[in-house]
Motif scaffolding. Structure first.
Motif, short mmCIF file in Angstrom:
data_model
loop_
_atom_site.label_atom_id
_atom_site.label_comp_id
_atom_site.label_asym_id
_atom_site.label_seq_id
_atom_site.Cartn_x
_atom_site.Cartn_y
_atom_site.Cartn_z
N ALA A 101 0.84 -1.20 0.00
CA ALA A 101 0.00 0.00 0.00
C ALA A 101 0.88 1.25 0.00
O ALA A 101 0.60 2.21 -0.72
N MET A 102 1.95 1.25 0.80
CA MET A 102 2.83 2.41 0.86
C MET A 102 3.46 2.69 -0.50
O MET A 102 3.60 3.85 -0.90
N LYS B 132 2.07 2.11 -3.42
CA LYS B 132 1.00 2.73 -4.23
C LYS B 132 0.72 4.15 -3.76
O LYS B 132 0.48 5.04 -4.57
N ILE B 133 0.74 4.37 -2.46
CA ILE B 133 0.50 5.70 -1.91
C ILE B 133 1.55 6.68 -2.42
O ILE B 133 1.23 7.79 -2.87
N LEU B 134 2.81 6.29 -2.36
CA LEU B 134 3.88 7.19 -2.80
C LEU B 134 3.84 7.40 -4.31
O LEU B 134 4.15 8.50 -4.79
N GLU B 135 3.44 6.40 -5.08
CA GLU B 135 3.24 6.60 -6.52
C GLU B 135 2.18 7.67 -6.75
O GLU B 135 2.35 8.56 -7.59
N PHE B 136 1.08 7.59 -6.01
CA PHE B 136 0.01 8.59 -6.14
C PHE B 136 0.51 9.97 -5.75
O PHE B 136 0.30 10.95 -6.48
N VAL B 137 1.18 10.08 -4.61
CA VAL B 137 1.69 11.37 -4.15
C VAL B 137 2.64 11.97 -5.18
O VAL B 137 2.57 13.17 -5.48
N ASN C 97 4.87 3.40 18.38
CA ASN C 97 4.44 2.55 17.27
C ASN C 97 5.66 2.14 16.43
O ASN C 97 5.88 2.65 15.33
N LEU C 98 6.42 1.21 16.95
CA LEU C 98 7.67 0.80 16.30
C LEU C 98 7.46 0.12 14.94
O LEU C 98 8.25 0.36 14.02
N PRO C 99 6.41 -0.69 14.75
CA PRO C 99 6.20 -1.26 13.40
C PRO C 99 5.97 -0.17 12.34
O PRO C 99 6.47 -0.27 11.22
N ALA C 100 5.23 0.88 12.71
CA ALA C 100 5.00 1.99 11.77
C ALA C 100 6.32 2.70 11.46
O ALA C 100 6.63 2.95 10.29
N LYS C 101 7.09 3.00 12.49
CA LYS C 101 8.38 3.67 12.29
C LYS C 101 9.26 2.85 11.35
O LYS C 101 9.88 3.40 10.42
N LYS C 102 9.33 1.55 11.57
CA LYS C 102 10.15 0.67 10.74
C LYS C 102 9.68 0.70 9.28
O LYS C 102 10.50 0.78 8.35
N LEU C 103 8.37 0.64 9.07
CA LEU C 103 7.82 0.70 7.72
C LEU C 103 8.18 2.02 7.05
O LEU C 103 8.69 2.03 5.92
N TYR C 104 7.94 3.13 7.72
CA TYR C 104 8.21 4.44 7.13
C TYR C 104 9.69 4.61 6.80
O TYR C 104 10.05 5.09 5.73
N GLU C 105 10.55 4.22 7.71
CA GLU C 105 11.99 4.35 7.48
C GLU C 105 12.45 3.49 6.31
O GLU C 105 13.35 3.87 5.58
N SER C 106 11.80 2.34 6.10
CA SER C 106 12.19 1.48 4.98
C SER C 106 11.89 2.13 3.62
O SER C 106 12.47 1.74 2.61
N PHE C 107 11.03 3.13 3.61
CA PHE C 107 10.72 3.87 2.39
C PHE C 107 11.50 5.18 2.29
O PHE C 107 11.30 5.96 1.37
N GLY C 108 12.38 5.43 3.26
CA GLY C 108 13.22 6.62 3.20
C GLY C 108 12.75 7.77 4.06
O GLY C 108 13.37 8.83 4.06
#
Length: 158
Positions: free
Chosen positions: A102-103, A105-110, A129-140
């Motif tokens: 989803a992330m 696709k979201i960034l493609e849209f943005v 919210n460590l899982p969220a932080k990990k996800l966001y950081e993995s996208f830069g």
């Protein structure tokens, strides 16, 4: 395959019924509340983009994007920036990679700049919210040191 779809008369109830797990509820507002916020933003000069997140033909999550204003305290980089204000995957569909897909696709849209040009995309998150932080950081996304509404601000240069 993950797709972002508009909230419609036909799918709205399914989207409103999606929920995160009990321990995650403190991190994200309900989808119904988020869609109501989109209406308020749209009627007050904002540019909200609410989307249902689908895995094939099954609704599995929700995302709320905004451009410039969010209706909340803003970090210094918010002007002419996009914000991923809400992102959730239903408790029954977590840990299947849907959030990551989803992330993407979201960034493609943005990056299509649907409401106007931007240098940044930012996302607020609770420090617990460590899982969220990990996800966001993995996208830069990287913390910029600001805290708004008790949430850390992660920023991605587009």
């Amino acid at each position: 395959m993950i797709t972002l779809r508009k909230i419609t008369l036909e799918n709205r109830r399914a989207i409103f019924n999606l929920e995160v797990s009990e321990e995650q509820r403190r991190y994200v507002a309900s989808n119904l509340s988020s869609v109501a916020s989109c209406y308020v933003l749209a009627t007050n000069g904002g540019h909200p983009f609410p989307f249902a997140i689908y895995a094939d033909e099954q609704p599995v999550g929700f995302v709320m994007l905004t451009y410039k204003i969010t209706g909340y305290e803003l970090p210094t980089i918010a002007e002419d920036s996009y914000c991923i204000l809400r992102l959730m995957i239903d408790k029954h569909y977590q840990n299947r990679g849907y959030g990551r897909e989803a992330m993407t696709k979201i960034l493609e849209f943005v990056r299509s700049f649907p409401a106007g040009p931007a240098k940044y995309c930012w996302i607020p998150y609770n420090a617990d919210n460590l899982p969220a932080k990990k996800l966001y950081e993995s996208f830069g996304f990287r913390e910029n040191g600001e805290i708004c509404n008790d949430e850390h601000i992660n920023v991605l240069r587009l």
